[in-house]
Design a protein around this motif. Structure first.
Motif, PDB file in Angstrom:
ATOM      1  N   MET A   1      -5.953   7.261   6.055  1.00 13.90           N
ATOM      2  CA  MET A   1      -6.742   6.917   4.931  1.00 13.90           C
ATOM      3  C   MET A   1      -7.961   7.966   5.002  1.00 13.90           C
ATOM      4  O   MET A   1      -8.750   7.619   5.655  1.00 13.90           O
ATOM      5  CB  MET A   1      -7.063   5.464   5.075  1.00 13.90           C
ATOM      6  CG  MET A   1      -5.888   4.441   5.398  1.00 13.90           C
ATOM      7  SD  MET A   1      -6.537   2.689   5.381  1.00 13.90           S
ATOM      8  CE  MET A   1      -7.255   2.692   6.915  1.00 13.90           C
TER       9      MET A   1
ATOM     10  N   VAL B   1      -4.209   4.062  -4.224  1.00 12.97           N
ATOM     11  CA  VAL B   1      -4.401   5.083  -3.072  1.00 12.97           C
ATOM     12  C   VAL B   1      -3.867   6.622  -3.063  1.00 12.97           C
ATOM     13  O   VAL B   1      -4.136   7.308  -2.143  1.00 12.97           O
ATOM     14  CB  VAL B   1      -4.087   4.349  -1.838  1.00 12.97           C
ATOM     15  CG1 VAL B   1      -4.394   2.787  -1.781  1.00 12.97           C
ATOM     16  CG2 VAL B   1      -2.514   4.469  -1.479  1.00 12.97           C
TER      17      VAL B   1
ATOM     18  N   VAL C   1       0.679  -1.492  -0.070  1.00 11.19           N
ATOM     19  CA  VAL C   1      -0.098   0.001  -0.061  1.00 11.19           C
ATOM     20  C   VAL C   1       0.720   1.173   0.004  1.00 11.19           C
ATOM     21  O   VAL C   1       0.607   2.066  -0.674  1.00 11.19           O
ATOM     22  CB  VAL C   1      -0.732   0.252   1.270  1.00 11.19           C
ATOM     23  CG1 VAL C   1      -1.596   1.277   1.154  1.00 11.19           C
ATOM     24  CG2 VAL C   1      -1.867  -1.044   1.183  1.00 11.19           C
TER      25      VAL C   1
ATOM     26  N   ASP D   1     -11.066  -0.567  -0.527  1.00 11.02           N
ATOM     27  CA  ASP D   1     -10.134  -0.452   0.429  1.00 11.02           C
ATOM     28  C   ASP D   1     -10.345  -1.374   1.368  1.00 11.02           C
ATOM     29  O   ASP D   1      -9.355  -1.666   2.376  1.00 11.02           O
ATOM     30  CB  ASP D   1     -10.095   0.734   0.939  1.00 11.02           C
ATOM     31  CG  ASP D   1      -9.378   1.937  -0.276  1.00 11.02           C
ATOM     32  OD1 ASP D   1      -8.503   1.444  -1.018  1.00 11.02           O
ATOM     33  OD2 ASP D   1     -10.376   2.937  -0.007  1.00 11.02           O
TER      34      ASP D   1
ATOM     35  N   TYR E   1      -5.116  -4.902   7.149  1.00  9.83           N
ATOM     36  CA  TYR E   1      -4.043  -4.029   6.896  1.00  9.83           C
ATOM     37  C   TYR E   1      -3.108  -4.415   7.862  1.00  9.83           C
ATOM     38  O   TYR E   1      -3.240  -4.713   8.961  1.00  9.83           O
ATOM     39  CB  TYR E   1      -4.321  -2.704   6.994  1.00  9.83           C
ATOM     40  CG  TYR E   1      -5.146  -1.972   5.985  1.00  9.83           C
ATOM     41  CD1 TYR E   1      -4.402  -1.140   5.271  1.00  9.83           C
ATOM     42  CD2 TYR E   1      -6.391  -2.540   5.811  1.00  9.83           C
ATOM     43  CE1 TYR E   1      -5.054  -0.548   3.918  1.00  9.83           C
ATOM     44  CE2 TYR E   1      -6.839  -1.980   4.622  1.00  9.83           C
ATOM     45  CZ  TYR E   1      -6.655  -1.145   3.680  1.00  9.83           C
ATOM     46  OH  TYR E   1      -7.223  -0.294   2.555  1.00  9.83           O
TER      47      TYR E   1
ATOM     48  N   LEU F   1     -12.189   6.850   1.913  1.00  8.81           N
ATOM     49  CA  LEU F   1     -12.232   5.329   1.894  1.00  8.81           C
ATOM     50  C   LEU F   1     -13.246   4.752   0.903  1.00  8.81           C
ATOM     51  O   LEU F   1     -14.566   5.619   0.709  1.00  8.81           O
ATOM     52  CB  LEU F   1     -12.182   4.777   3.097  1.00  8.81           C
ATOM     53  CG  LEU F   1     -11.177   4.779   3.780  1.00  8.81           C
ATOM     54  CD1 LEU F   1     -11.523   4.541   5.349  1.00  8.81           C
ATOM     55  CD2 LEU F   1     -10.282   3.942   3.400  1.00  8.81           C
TER      56      LEU F   1
END
Length: 129
Positions: A83, A64, A48, A90, A94, A86
């Motif tokens: 973040m 992203v 990411v 997504d 994570y 969103l």
């Protein structure tokens, strides 16, 4: 002893924001830059965002860019992933992770999982529409 402990995450509506935290012990962020990864249901792990410790460069995967921001607080040995905006895509577990060598693992397109040796426990992010 190297440990990465994550916090944050949760469930939000599309367009909302979340902030993930990664507390690092056993090394400093000057030694090893942190990468963020995610794994969505039915998909493989993907990079990411990451900080390259050798020069402080920060990189993001294309999907992203403009929405996610990676930051660090070196004094506290903390790394964050903010973040915003969103999207349902997504949704994933994570992970934060650290490479096994100085300056390793972080590229323009994002972090490469095979070059990271130390991993946080993971945290669920769910974005509903």
């Amino acid at each position: 002893e190297v440990h990465l402990v994550q916090s944050g995450g949760g469930s939000v509506q599309a367009g909302g924001s979340l902030r993930l935290s990664c507390a690092v012990s056993g090394f400093t962020l000057d030694e090893y830059g942190i990468g963020w990864f995610r794994q969505a249901p039915g998909k493989g792990r993907e990079g990411v965002s990451c900080i390259r410790s050798s020069d402080g460069s920060r990189y993001y995967r294309d999907s992203v860019k403009g929405r996610f921001t990676i930051t660090e607080d070196k004094a506290k040995n903390m790394v964050y992933l903010q973040m915003n905006s969103l999207k349902p895509e997504d949704t994933a577990v994570y992970y934060c992770a650290a490479p096994d060598i100085f300056g390793g693992g972080c590229y323009r397109s994002g972090p490469s999982a095979v070059e990271y040796d130390y991993w946080g426990q993971g945290t669920q992010v769910t974005v509903s529409s």
